[in-house]
Design a protein around this motif. Structure first.
Motif, PDB file in Angstrom:
ATOM      1  N   ILE A 142      34.745  39.037  36.691  1.00 38.21           N
ATOM      2  CA  ILE A 142      34.581  39.835  37.686  1.00 38.21           C
ATOM      3  C   ILE A 142      35.833  39.959  38.680  1.00 38.21           C
ATOM      4  O   ILE A 142      36.381  41.181  38.804  1.00 38.21           O
ATOM      5  N   GLN A 143      36.613  38.881  39.038  1.00 33.64           N
ATOM      6  CA  GLN A 143      37.839  38.705  39.798  1.00 33.64           C
ATOM      7  C   GLN A 143      38.753  39.825  38.780  1.00 33.64           C
ATOM      8  O   GLN A 143      39.702  40.636  39.526  1.00 33.64           O
ATOM      9  N   ALA A 144      38.868  39.598  37.759  1.00 31.80           N
ATOM     10  CA  ALA A 144      39.805  40.326  36.834  1.00 31.80           C
ATOM     11  C   ALA A 144      39.498  41.963  36.958  1.00 31.80           C
ATOM     12  O   ALA A 144      40.460  42.869  36.851  1.00 31.80           O
ATOM     13  N   ALA A 145      38.345  42.263  36.884  1.00 33.94           N
ATOM     14  CA  ALA A 145      37.646  43.723  36.870  1.00 33.94           C
ATOM     15  C   ALA A 145      38.044  44.258  38.288  1.00 33.94           C
ATOM     16  O   ALA A 145      38.644  45.467  38.247  1.00 33.94           O
ATOM     17  N   VAL A 197      39.638  56.077  33.394  1.00 28.63           N
ATOM     18  CA  VAL A 197      39.702  55.275  34.852  1.00 28.63           C
ATOM     19  C   VAL A 197      38.650  54.072  34.865  1.00 28.63           C
ATOM     20  O   VAL A 197      38.994  52.957  35.503  1.00 28.63           O
ATOM     21  N   CYS A 198      37.694  54.045  33.920  1.00 28.01           N
ATOM     22  CA  CYS A 198      36.592  53.100  33.983  1.00 28.01           C
ATOM     23  C   CYS A 198      37.032  51.675  33.861  1.00 28.01           C
ATOM     24  O   CYS A 198      37.840  51.354  32.960  1.00 28.01           O
ATOM     25  N   ILE A 199      36.615  50.775  34.456  1.00 27.98           N
ATOM     26  CA  ILE A 199      37.301  49.265  34.363  1.00 27.98           C
ATOM     27  C   ILE A 199      36.041  48.530  33.959  1.00 27.98           C
ATOM     28  O   ILE A 199      36.365  47.279  33.744  1.00 27.98           O
ATOM     29  N   GLY A 200      35.086  48.912  33.467  1.00 31.11           N
ATOM     30  CA  GLY A 200      34.163  48.131  32.942  1.00 31.11           C
ATOM     31  C   GLY A 200      33.316  47.155  33.987  1.00 31.11           C
ATOM     32  O   GLY A 200      32.809  46.173  33.531  1.00 31.11           O
ATOM     33  N   CYS A 201      33.076  47.530  35.162  1.00 27.62           N
ATOM     34  CA  CYS A 201      32.583  46.629  36.057  1.00 27.62           C
ATOM     35  C   CYS A 201      31.121  46.328  36.114  1.00 27.62           C
ATOM     36  O   CYS A 201      30.385  45.510  36.633  1.00 27.62           O
ATOM     37  N   THR A 202      30.287  47.331  35.313  1.00 31.86           N
ATOM     38  CA  THR A 202      28.867  47.551  35.180  1.00 31.86           C
ATOM     39  C   THR A 202      28.078  47.875  36.241  1.00 31.86           C
ATOM     40  O   THR A 202      26.944  47.859  36.325  1.00 31.86           O
ATOM     41  N   LEU A 203      28.626  47.953  37.585  1.00 29.78           N
ATOM     42  CA  LEU A 203      27.839  48.343  38.834  1.00 29.78           C
ATOM     43  C   LEU A 203      27.114  49.671  38.801  1.00 29.78           C
ATOM     44  O   LEU A 203      26.060  49.709  39.301  1.00 29.78           O
ATOM     45  N   CYS A 204      27.743  50.545  38.086  1.00 30.42           N
ATOM     46  CA  CYS A 204      27.106  52.034  37.770  1.00 30.42           C
ATOM     47  C   CYS A 204      25.798  51.791  36.858  1.00 30.42           C
ATOM     48  O   CYS A 204      24.592  52.217  36.976  1.00 30.42           O
ATOM     49  N   MET A 205      25.865  50.779  35.901  1.00 32.03           N
ATOM     50  CA  MET A 205      24.697  50.433  35.068  1.00 32.03           C
ATOM     51  C   MET A 205      23.479  49.738  35.772  1.00 32.03           C
ATOM     52  O   MET A 205      22.390  49.993  35.640  1.00 32.03           O
TER      53      MET A 205
END
Length: 304
Positions: free
Chosen positions: A227-230, A86-94
């Motif tokens: 970012i918009q694509a994510a 499910v992860c989209i690679g947005c990096t917010l968790c990092m």
């Protein structure tokens, strides 16, 4: 010769260094300073549990008291788990992880380094697709029984290194922004001087052409597009979950401290330009006030 430790230093040494902010402060060090100053009580650290309160009470010469329920409850130590499908690679968790326990990169799958995770929960609220779950891993062991002094020391070192790296990144971003402003201010002045030298007779010379705006920054445009694509992938994934009758996870029985973390994450996302609109969609993103872009990972020293 080492300087003698302050009271705040000794209090910090007794904290579990999970950096979870459940105490109401930004980390273990600010909480230690507040306890030393008398502006915070010594029973506001749920990860330390009853033993943690006893440690601080002994140091401060005060009675042992229960953990303040406003800050949470003593529990088995959890570890974050990312549903990598499910992860989209947005990096917010990092960006939220205080000890660099998450590995990944923009538009790439993220994963948790289990042995580095402190169970702080801070990565859960910012995830736009609710793909992070906190799973208890210590059975009946809670508080300091579920955590060791070596783990606390290691987590403290990773947190301090991360803070130093972020400070260096902010300083570099501010220096770049200052250089851009200086270059932009110098360009019109230089152009005016050239025009004066080329046409000294201002009365008969034709009007100087207006300065042309600088071309758009391709790098910034690329960041926004990524970012918009994510975010678009996140919306599609949420729609798929909704179609299957699956709701978001990690949202039931949200405690006051977790809600405060969610509010803080939303404020941070607004600063990044990722603000939710009334229809629930997410808008465009741009650089934050520190010059850090939300498509740049700020957690982990490993390559994406």
């Amino acid at each position: 010769m080492n300087e003698p430790k302050t009271l705040a230093d000794r209090i910090e040494d007794l904290l579990p260094q999970t950096q979870c902010t459940k105490c109401g402060y930004d980390g273990c060090r600010p909480y230690a300073e507040a306890v030393a100053a008398g502006t915070a009580n010594y029973n506001q650290c749920p990860p330390g549990g009853a033993e943690g309160v006893e440690r601080l009470a002994t140091l401060l010469g005060k009675p042992v008291i229960p953990i303040n329920p406003v800050n949470g409850v003593e529990r088995a130590r959890p570890v974050a788990f990312i549903d990598e499908q499910v992860c989209i690679g947005c990096t917010l968790c990092m960006q939220a992880c205080p000890v660099d326990a998450i590995v990944g990169g923009p538009k790439q799958m993220h994963t948790i380094v289990k042995d580095l995770c402190t169970g702080c929960d801070l990565c859960v609220p910012p995830c736009p697709v609710d793909c992070i779950a906190m799973i208890p891993v210590t059975g009946d062991a809670t508080g300091w029984d579920a955590w060791t002094q070596q783990q606390a020391d290691d987590a403290r070192l990773r947190h301090d290194r991360r803070q130093a790296r972020l400070a260096a990144e902010r300083d570099a971003a501010e220096a770049r922004a200052a250089a851009r402003r200086a270059a932009a201010a110098a360009a019109p002045a230089s152009g005016a001087q050239e025009a004066q030298r080329a046409q000294p007779d201002a009365a008969t010379a034709p009007a100087a052409a207006a300065p042309q705006p600088a071309p758009a920054d391709d790098a910034e445009a690329k960041k926004k597009a990524i970012i918009q694509a994510a975010l678009e992938r996140a919306r599609q994934k949420k729609a798929e979950l909704s179609a299957r009758g699956e709701g978001p996870r990690n949202t039931e029985q949200v405690s006051a401290d977790v809600q405060a973390q969610i509010d803080a994450a939303e404020a941070r996302r607004k600063r990044l330009g990722i603000a939710a609109s009334p229809d629930g969609k997410t808008g465009d993103a741009s650089d934050d006030t520190n010059g850090n872009s939300s498509d740049q990972p700020s957690g982990g020293d490993k390559p994406a």
